[in-house]
Design a protein around this motif. Structure first.
Motif, PDB file in Angstrom:
ATOM      1  N   VAL A 123       1.030  -1.217  -0.156  1.00 42.55           N
ATOM      2  CA  VAL A 123      -0.601  -0.030   0.300  1.00 42.55           C
ATOM      3  C   VAL A 123       0.725   0.888   0.528  1.00 42.55           C
ATOM      4  O   VAL A 123       1.660   1.576   1.170  1.00 42.55           O
ATOM      5  CB  VAL A 123      -0.684   0.366   1.873  1.00 42.55           C
ATOM      6  N   LEU A 124       0.572   2.489  -0.935  1.00 39.63           N
ATOM      7  CA  LEU A 124       1.676   3.357  -0.620  1.00 39.63           C
ATOM      8  C   LEU A 124       0.482   4.836  -0.686  1.00 39.63           C
ATOM      9  O   LEU A 124      -0.430   4.549  -1.525  1.00 39.63           O
ATOM     10  CB  LEU A 124       2.536   3.657  -2.754  1.00 39.63           C
ATOM     11  N   HIS A 125       1.239   5.222  -0.127  1.00 43.40           N
ATOM     12  CA  HIS A 125       0.450   6.351   0.618  1.00 43.40           C
ATOM     13  C   HIS A 125       1.144   7.344  -0.105  1.00 43.40           C
ATOM     14  O   HIS A 125       2.481   7.976   0.589  1.00 43.40           O
ATOM     15  CB  HIS A 125      -0.001   6.584   2.059  1.00 43.40           C
ATOM     16  N   LEU A 126       1.273   8.774  -1.218  1.00 44.23           N
ATOM     17  CA  LEU A 126       1.721   9.417  -1.571  1.00 44.23           C
ATOM     18  C   LEU A 126       1.547  10.916  -0.751  1.00 44.23           C
ATOM     19  O   LEU A 126       0.182  11.167  -0.574  1.00 44.23           O
ATOM     20  CB  LEU A 126       1.350   9.602  -3.279  1.00 44.23           C
ATOM     21  N   LYS A 127       2.369  11.752  -0.706  1.00 44.18           N
ATOM     22  CA  LYS A 127       2.269  12.943   0.070  1.00 44.18           C
ATOM     23  C   LYS A 127       1.198  13.994  -1.166  1.00 44.18           C
ATOM     24  O   LYS A 127       1.634  14.282  -2.402  1.00 44.18           O
ATOM     25  CB  LYS A 127       3.463  13.352  -0.306  1.00 44.18           C
ATOM     26  N   ARG A 128       0.300  14.158  -0.033  1.00 49.81           N
ATOM     27  CA  ARG A 128      -0.549  15.127  -0.855  1.00 49.81           C
ATOM     28  C   ARG A 128      -0.952  17.187  -1.342  1.00 49.81           C
ATOM     29  O   ARG A 128      -1.141  17.422  -1.950  1.00 49.81           O
ATOM     30  CB  ARG A 128      -2.125  14.898  -0.799  1.00 49.81           C
ATOM     31  N   PHE A 129      -0.433  17.174  -0.048  1.00 53.82           N
ATOM     32  CA  PHE A 129      -0.048  18.664   0.712  1.00 53.82           C
ATOM     33  C   PHE A 129       1.546  18.460   0.948  1.00 53.82           C
ATOM     34  O   PHE A 129       2.588  17.651   1.894  1.00 53.82           O
ATOM     35  CB  PHE A 129      -0.665  19.265   1.381  1.00 53.82           C
ATOM     36  N   GLY A 130       2.238  19.848   0.773  1.00 50.55           N
ATOM     37  CA  GLY A 130       3.377  20.888   0.523  1.00 50.55           C
ATOM     38  C   GLY A 130       3.203  21.201   2.345  1.00 50.55           C
ATOM     39  O   GLY A 130       2.166  21.281   2.784  1.00 50.55           O
ATOM     40  N   ASN A 131       4.375  21.958   1.967  1.00 50.26           N
ATOM     41  CA  ASN A 131       4.669  22.243   3.605  1.00 50.26           C
ATOM     42  C   ASN A 131       3.764  23.265   3.686  1.00 50.26           C
ATOM     43  O   ASN A 131       3.764  24.120   4.761  1.00 50.26           O
ATOM     44  CB  ASN A 131       6.493  22.441   4.108  1.00 50.26           C
ATOM     45  N   GLU A 132       3.125  24.561   2.277  1.00 54.69           N
ATOM     46  CA  GLU A 132       2.048  25.413   2.452  1.00 54.69           C
ATOM     47  C   GLU A 132       0.870  25.859   2.724  1.00 54.69           C
ATOM     48  O   GLU A 132       0.044  26.252   2.733  1.00 54.69           O
ATOM     49  CB  GLU A 132       2.988  26.225   1.359  1.00 54.69           C
ATOM     50  N   GLN A 133       0.544  24.320   3.083  1.00 55.43           N
ATOM     51  CA  GLN A 133      -0.911  23.759   3.069  1.00 55.43           C
ATOM     52  C   GLN A 133      -1.279  23.677   1.668  1.00 55.43           C
ATOM     53  O   GLN A 133      -2.740  24.371   1.528  1.00 55.43           O
ATOM     54  CB  GLN A 133      -1.301  24.330   3.874  1.00 55.43           C
ATOM     55  N   GLN A 134      -0.640  23.327   0.620  1.00 60.55           N
ATOM     56  CA  GLN A 134      -1.033  23.515  -1.301  1.00 60.55           C
ATOM     57  C   GLN A 134      -0.690  22.169  -1.189  1.00 60.55           C
ATOM     58  O   GLN A 134       0.078  21.537  -1.207  1.00 60.55           O
ATOM     59  CB  GLN A 134       0.291  24.587  -1.809  1.00 60.55           C
ATOM     60  N   LYS A 135      -1.843  22.031  -2.403  1.00 59.31           N
ATOM     61  CA  LYS A 135      -2.052  21.036  -2.849  1.00 59.31           C
ATOM     62  C   LYS A 135      -0.861  20.369  -3.913  1.00 59.31           C
ATOM     63  O   LYS A 135      -0.555  20.985  -4.437  1.00 59.31           O
ATOM     64  CB  LYS A 135      -3.712  20.341  -3.204  1.00 59.31           C
ATOM     65  N   ILE A 136      -0.345  19.419  -4.000  1.00 61.49           N
ATOM     66  CA  ILE A 136       0.910  19.312  -4.866  1.00 61.49           C
ATOM     67  C   ILE A 136       0.022  18.664  -6.234  1.00 61.49           C
ATOM     68  O   ILE A 136      -0.303  16.915  -5.896  1.00 61.49           O
ATOM     69  CB  ILE A 136       1.853  17.632  -4.833  1.00 61.49           C
ATOM     70  N   GLY A 137       0.225  19.360  -7.155  1.00 64.89           N
ATOM     71  CA  GLY A 137      -0.343  18.524  -8.622  1.00 64.89           C
ATOM     72  C   GLY A 137       0.021  17.315  -9.085  1.00 64.89           C
ATOM     73  O   GLY A 137      -0.097  17.285 -10.538  1.00 64.89           O
ATOM     74  N   THR A 138       1.365  17.278  -8.994  1.00 67.03           N
ATOM     75  CA  THR A 138       2.513  16.465  -9.553  1.00 67.03           C
ATOM     76  C   THR A 138       1.202  15.061 -10.333  1.00 67.03           C
ATOM     77  O   THR A 138       0.595  14.259  -9.527  1.00 67.03           O
ATOM     78  CB  THR A 138       3.191  16.500  -9.224  1.00 67.03           C
ATOM     79  N   SER A 139       0.837  14.423 -11.559  1.00 70.11           N
ATOM     80  CA  SER A 139       0.505  13.863 -11.703  1.00 70.11           C
ATOM     81  C   SER A 139       1.836  11.926 -12.007  1.00 70.11           C
ATOM     82  O   SER A 139       2.643  11.751 -11.405  1.00 70.11           O
ATOM     83  CB  SER A 139       0.658  13.994 -13.584  1.00 70.11           C
ATOM     84  N   VAL A 140       0.971  10.815 -11.068  1.00 73.05           N
ATOM     85  CA  VAL A 140       1.474  10.065 -10.945  1.00 73.05           C
ATOM     86  C   VAL A 140       1.697   8.951 -12.065  1.00 73.05           C
ATOM     87  O   VAL A 140       0.154   8.558 -12.623  1.00 73.05           O
ATOM     88  CB  VAL A 140       1.612   9.372  -9.913  1.00 73.05           C
ATOM     89  N   GLU A 141       2.146   8.395 -12.396  1.00 75.55           N
ATOM     90  CA  GLU A 141       2.051   7.422 -13.613  1.00 75.55           C
ATOM     91  C   GLU A 141       2.440   6.360 -12.783  1.00 75.55           C
ATOM     92  O   GLU A 141       3.552   6.279 -12.257  1.00 75.55           O
ATOM     93  CB  GLU A 141       2.817   7.669 -15.096  1.00 75.55           C
ATOM     94  N   TYR A 142       1.568   5.236 -13.539  1.00 73.92           N
ATOM     95  CA  TYR A 142       1.961   3.896 -12.501  1.00 73.92           C
ATOM     96  C   TYR A 142       1.559   2.385 -13.592  1.00 73.92           C
ATOM     97  O   TYR A 142       0.425   2.507 -14.214  1.00 73.92           O
ATOM     98  CB  TYR A 142       1.761   3.701 -11.259  1.00 73.92           C
TER      99      TYR A 142
END
Length: 120
Positions: A35-54
Motif C-alpha cells: 500500500v503506497l500513500h503519496l504525499k498530497r499536500f506541501g509544507n505551505e498547505q498547498q495541494k501537490i498537483g504532480t501527476s503520478v504514472e504507474y
C-alpha cells in the motif's frame, strides 16, 4: 536518493547547523500486499498537483530492495483513491479492480462505472 538542501536540510547536532543531506528509501522485507500513500499536500498547505504514472500490472520494486535482496516481488494494481479539491475542501473517489472480471471500475458516491480507458 533525494537530496535535502535549503529549507529541507537536516539539523546537525555536532555543528549546530542545517546541513545538506541525502535521503534514501530501502525495503528490507516486502509485504504480500503493498500500500503506497503519496504525499498530497506541501509544507505551505498547498495541494501537490504532480501527476503520478504507474503500471496496472507487474510493478517492479527491486530498486527499493535493501542490500543484496533480489527477491523483491512484482505488484499488480488493485485500487487507487483520488482526492479532488484543496487542502480545506474536497471529495474522494476511487478506482478498483474487480478481479473476477479483470476490469476496473470508478466509484464516485453511488455512481459506479466501468473504466474503458485506463490511461485517463
Amino acid at each position: 536518493c533525494e537530496e535535502l538542501i535549503g529549507g529541507n536540510s537536516i539539523y546537525c547536532d555536532c555543528c549546530k547547523r542545517k546541513q545538506p543531506s541525502l535521503k534514501k528509501l530501502q525495503v528490507y522485507s516486502f509485504p504480500k500486499c503493498l500500500v503506497l500513500h503519496l504525499k498530497r499536500f506541501g509544507n505551505e498547505q498547498q495541494k501537490i498537483g504532480t501527476s503520478v504514472e504507474y503500471p496496472c500490472s507487474d510493478l517492479d520494486v527491486s530498486a527499493l530492495a535493501y542490500g543484496d535482496n533480489t527477491d523483491a516481488p512484482r505488484y499488480d494494481l488493485y485500487a487507487v483513491s483520488d482526492h479532488h479539491g484543496s487542502v480545506n475542501f474536497g471529495h474522494y473517489t476511487s478506482s478498483c479492480k474487480l478481479v473476477t472480471e479483470e476490469a476496473f471500475y470508478s466509484f464516485n458516491d453511488e455512481e459506479v462505472d466501468e473504466m474503458v480507458d485506463l490511461d485517463g
